[in-house]
Write an enzyme that holds these catalytic residues in place. Sequence first.
Site, mmCIF file in Angstrom:
data_model
loop_
_atom_site.group_PDB
_atom_site.id
_atom_site.type_symbol
_atom_site.label_atom_id
_atom_site.label_comp_id
_atom_site.label_asym_id
_atom_site.label_seq_id
_atom_site.Cartn_x
_atom_site.Cartn_y
_atom_site.Cartn_z
ATOM 1 N N TRP A 103 41.522 -12.123 19.100
ATOM 2 C CA TRP A 103 41.410 -12.615 17.730
ATOM 3 C C TRP A 103 40.923 -11.534 16.778
ATOM 4 O O TRP A 103 41.345 -11.487 15.619
ATOM 5 C CB TRP A 103 40.525 -13.859 17.680
ATOM 6 N N ASP A 173 34.216 -14.265 12.006
ATOM 7 C CA ASP A 173 35.056 -15.377 12.421
ATOM 8 C C ASP A 173 34.293 -16.088 13.532
ATOM 9 O O ASP A 173 34.137 -15.572 14.634
ATOM 10 C CB ASP A 173 36.395 -14.844 12.934
ATOM 11 N N LYS A 197 37.468 -26.639 17.185
ATOM 12 C CA LYS A 197 36.795 -26.360 18.440
ATOM 13 C C LYS A 197 35.398 -26.979 18.488
ATOM 14 O O LYS A 197 35.056 -27.658 19.443
ATOM 15 C CB LYS A 197 36.718 -24.841 18.668
#
Length: 362
Positions: A103, A173, A197
């Site tokens: 990511w 993030d 999540k």
Amino acid sequence: MTKRAYNFNAGPAALPLEVLERAQAEFVDFRNTGMSIMEMSHRGAVYESVHNEAQERLLSLLGNPKGYKVLFLQGGASTQFAMLPMNLLKEGQTASYVMTGSWAKKALSEAKLIGETQVAASSEADKYMKLPDVSNLSLLDRTAYVHLTSNETIEGTQFKSFPDTGSVPLIADMSSDIFCKPFDLNQFGMIYAGAQKNLGPSGITVVIAREELVSESPKTIPTMLRYSTHVDNNSLYNTPPSFSVYMVNEVLKWIEEQGGLAGIEQKNMKKAELLYNTIDSSGDFYRGCVDPADRSLMNVTFRLANEDLEKQFIKASEQEGFVGLKGHRSVGGLRASIYNAAPYESVKALTDFMSHFQKTNG
């Protein structure tokens, strides 16, 4: 109700059963309005009260730090990868990125399309199975911001502490570990997270940023991609994902009921300890992928002796009601995502299954 699955999906992921049951109870008639919250105007007082309540709860769980704005956006963290440099990376500046895995690489790739970038630290040489040292980052002059990924969902690493970047804004993030434990928001210029999540269902992205960073966006970028658009309109410039906002608010209530972030951390540590101990005590039948110092509380990655045995493990686990244990297609192996809402009982059931599988296949 039939037995609920042992849900270890990486995202969209498990939601607290209590939250689902509350939502079910008021799904058709929300607060005696004769409408579902999905049916009502986002300009109306009833929805706006939920919207504002969710924003207030997010900051309350972080100790109500001063000078921050909460934005509810769409497009997931992936849109933030581009929106962030579009708004904050000015000509003549450089954006610094900490490379920790899949990511982080995607975030850097998008930023390269917008302006100048620098890799401030990287663990690529270790195949991202440990985290780089970020205690003394060497930043270029006119660095716009430092970006890191607090938890790599795919590889299974997680920062336990964050670097001091001085006057340069630190941006994270936090999609896969936000609110899994306490942290000091004052260390950050901005954090962002896809909700699917740890905060709620898919469809909403939470941004928490210092007001001075997001109050004046360049007029050369599209209106919907300016942070200032959403600041000026309380994230109501266009129709928000109203049901997702409602669900985030309910999940935040549930976190409060667990004892806030400190309470949630204790529950998460207990789950992770149980699972990692099962892996480590298996005599190499199960092998943890990540350096123990950098293991994630949220995404536990591990391997077996070979891919055939891993396929056998997946097939047998699915027959026993376990969902989502196959590793990401880019790295293979196995992964159990044990986010806030994954109950301890599910993790205990998994470790019992793992012990049985080892006895019959070891």
